[in-house]
Design an enzyme around this catalytic site. Structure first.
Site, PDB file in Angstrom:
ATOM      1  N   ASP A   1       0.770  -1.159   0.009  1.00 17.59           N
ATOM      2  CA  ASP A   1      -0.057  -0.026  -0.007  1.00 17.59           C
ATOM      3  C   ASP A   1       0.829   1.181  -0.040  1.00 17.59           C
ATOM      4  O   ASP A   1       0.453   2.445  -0.001  1.00 17.59           O
ATOM      5  CB  ASP A   1      -1.185   0.158   1.215  1.00 17.59           C
ATOM      6  CG  ASP A   1      -0.394   0.098   2.646  1.00 17.59           C
ATOM      7  OD1 ASP A   1       1.022  -0.128   2.645  1.00 17.59           O
ATOM      8  OD2 ASP A   1      -0.816   0.049   3.431  1.00 17.59           O
ATOM      9  N   SER A   2       2.008   1.202   0.058  1.00 18.98           N
ATOM     10  CA  SER A   2       3.284   2.155  -0.207  1.00 18.98           C
ATOM     11  C   SER A   2       2.937   2.840  -1.453  1.00 18.98           C
ATOM     12  O   SER A   2       3.365   3.838  -1.761  1.00 18.98           O
ATOM     13  CB  SER A   2       4.636   1.729  -0.121  1.00 18.98           C
ATOM     14  OG  SER A   2       4.711   0.516  -0.997  1.00 18.98           O
TER      15      SER A   2
ATOM     16  N   ASP B   1      -1.123  -6.179  -0.067  1.00 13.06           N
ATOM     17  CA  ASP B   1      -1.478  -5.578   1.078  1.00 13.06           C
ATOM     18  C   ASP B   1      -2.885  -5.217   0.990  1.00 13.06           C
ATOM     19  O   ASP B   1      -3.649  -5.005   0.410  1.00 13.06           O
ATOM     20  CB  ASP B   1      -0.606  -4.124   1.226  1.00 13.06           C
ATOM     21  CG  ASP B   1       0.589  -4.044   1.856  1.00 13.06           C
ATOM     22  OD1 ASP B   1       0.732  -5.161   2.619  1.00 13.06           O
ATOM     23  OD2 ASP B   1       1.243  -3.240   1.808  1.00 13.06           O
TER      24      ASP B   1
ATOM     25  N   GLU C   1      -0.878  -5.271   8.436  1.00 11.11           N
ATOM     26  CA  GLU C   1      -0.175  -4.963   9.666  1.00 11.11           C
ATOM     27  C   GLU C   1      -0.769  -5.308  11.055  1.00 11.11           C
ATOM     28  O   GLU C   1      -2.018  -4.945  11.222  1.00 11.11           O
ATOM     29  CB  GLU C   1      -0.121  -3.508   9.404  1.00 11.11           C
ATOM     30  CG  GLU C   1       0.645  -3.127   8.082  1.00 11.11           C
ATOM     31  CD  GLU C   1       0.990  -1.475   7.942  1.00 11.11           C
ATOM     32  OE1 GLU C   1       0.493  -0.672   8.903  1.00 11.11           O
ATOM     33  OE2 GLU C   1       1.263  -1.273   6.697  1.00 11.11           O
TER      34      GLU C   1
ATOM     35  N   GLU D   1       9.434  -4.349  10.242  1.00 12.39           N
ATOM     36  CA  GLU D   1       9.920  -3.107   9.831  1.00 12.39           C
ATOM     37  C   GLU D   1      10.263  -2.158  11.043  1.00 12.39           C
ATOM     38  O   GLU D   1       9.785  -1.995  11.874  1.00 12.39           O
ATOM     39  CB  GLU D   1       8.752  -2.317   9.057  1.00 12.39           C
ATOM     40  CG  GLU D   1       9.153  -1.058   8.662  1.00 12.39           C
ATOM     41  CD  GLU D   1       8.282  -0.432   7.568  1.00 12.39           C
ATOM     42  OE1 GLU D   1       7.172  -1.212   7.125  1.00 12.39           O
ATOM     43  OE2 GLU D   1       8.431   0.558   7.078  1.00 12.39           O
TER      44      GLU D   1
HETATM   45  O1  KIV Z   1       3.575  -1.124   1.552  1.00  8.43           O
HETATM   46  C1  KIV Z   1       4.801  -1.384   1.402  1.00  8.43           C
HETATM   47  O2  KIV Z   1       5.606  -1.195   0.643  1.00  8.43           O
HETATM   48  C2  KIV Z   1       5.270  -2.342   2.584  1.00  8.43           C
HETATM   49  C3  KIV Z   1       6.882  -2.488   2.642  1.00  8.43           C
HETATM   50  C4  KIV Z   1       7.420  -1.302   3.306  1.00  8.43           C
HETATM   51  C5  KIV Z   1       7.095  -3.592   3.797  1.00  8.43           C
HETATM   52  O3  KIV Z   1       4.404  -2.805   3.520  1.00  8.43           O
END
Ligand code: KIV
Length: 282
Positions: free
Chosen positions: A44-45, A83, A115, A182
């Site tokens: 979700d980044s 995610d 998460e 993380e």
């Molecule tokens: O959303 C993402 O890219 C992540 C990584 C930073 C592990 O959760």
């Protein structure tokens, strides 16, 4: 050969490190896959690096499905993990299972990531019971940015470190096949890796986790926002892109592009006829 949740677990048993990178589109997924990376995270980044948000909170299920499908089409060998975005698994177990299922059914993911630790053990249990593999994520969990008061390293005090260990143990006990650690001190990453039988994938968690994950725009220096200490830049693609775009801009202006080799020919008799029919250009 296609990587699977089982093959990642085998890599831990055989002490072979696991490589994971993010990707959010077909073209990048193909390149990452071609490089032999074990797993792709449709993180979700993408809210930050693809959509320009300040954090990941505004990302929707539709965003994740859209990008996940594109990545899955490009990933022939890498395991695709997508995610669950903020609030897609927090309100009820039923909604969490349905949303996790959508990432597989509509997003073509092979596994989902969410998460949270102890507080989300029941959710992880319910999703895995539905035969959907879950990757956990503890430590600095970006969806909790406001409750942390920023993107801050976690687990530095005794109490905070104990909480991260308890979270990781709870995630494993709930049935996750792997876990992202993380933003935690290296020695804490090492202890958790020794305690767990499932693979740990670190990002800012030091050298001793079972694998590593990075956001690809960070490692290619494409994203000129904040660069965390844990990122290594493997290329300066951002600079190369700006230079190429500027060169193109200049050549369009000077008419150096397109050149002879970029244009298509037509027989002159055809053009003569057209000119007679339509007249000469003004
Ligand atoms: O959303 C993402 O890219 C992540 C990584 C930073 C592990 O959760």
């Amino acid at each position: 050969m296609k990587n699977t949740t089982a093959s990642l677990q085998k890599q831990k048993q055989q002490q072979e490190k696991i490589s994971m990178l993010t990707a959010y589109d077909y073209t990048t997924a193909r390149l990452v896959d071609k490089a032999g990376i074990n797993a792709i995270l449709v993180g979700d980044s993408l809210g930050m690096v693809m959509l320009g948000y300040e954090n990941t909170l505004a990302v929707t299920m539709e965003d994740m499905i859209h990008h996940s499908k594109a990545v899955a089409r490009g990933a022939k060998n890498a395991l695709v993990v997508t995610d669950l975005p903020f609030l897609s698994y927090h309100t009820s177990i039923e909604e969490a299972v349905l949303n996790a299922g959508r990432l597989l059914k509509e997003g073509d993911a092979q596994a989902v990531k969410l998460e949270g630790g102890v507080e989300f053990a029941e959710v992880i249990q319910a999703i895995t019971r539905a035969s959907i593999p879950v990757m956990g994520h503890v430590g600095l969990t970006p969806q909790s940015v406001h409750s942390f008061g920023g993107f801050k390293i976690q687990g530095k005090t005794e109490a905070a470190a104990r909480k991260v260990v308890q979270d990781a143990l709870a995630v494993e006990a709930a049935g996750a096949f792997a876990i992202v650690l993380e933003g935690v001190p290296e020695k804490l990453g090492q202890l958790i890796t020794e305690l767990l039988t499932i693979p740990t994938i670190g990002i800012g968690a030091g050298r001793y986790t079972d694998g590593q994950v990075l956001v690809y725009q960070d490692m290619l220096a494409m994203y000129d926002g904040f660069q965390p200490k844990f990122v290594k830049q493997y290329a300066a693609i951002g600079e190369d892109m700006v230079a190429a775009f500027a060169n193109y801009h200049q050549e369009v202006g000077s008419q150096a592009f397109p050149a002879d080799e970029h244009v298509f020919a037509i027989q002159s008799e055809v053009m003569d006829t057209l000119r007679q029919e339509f007249g000469e250009a003004k």
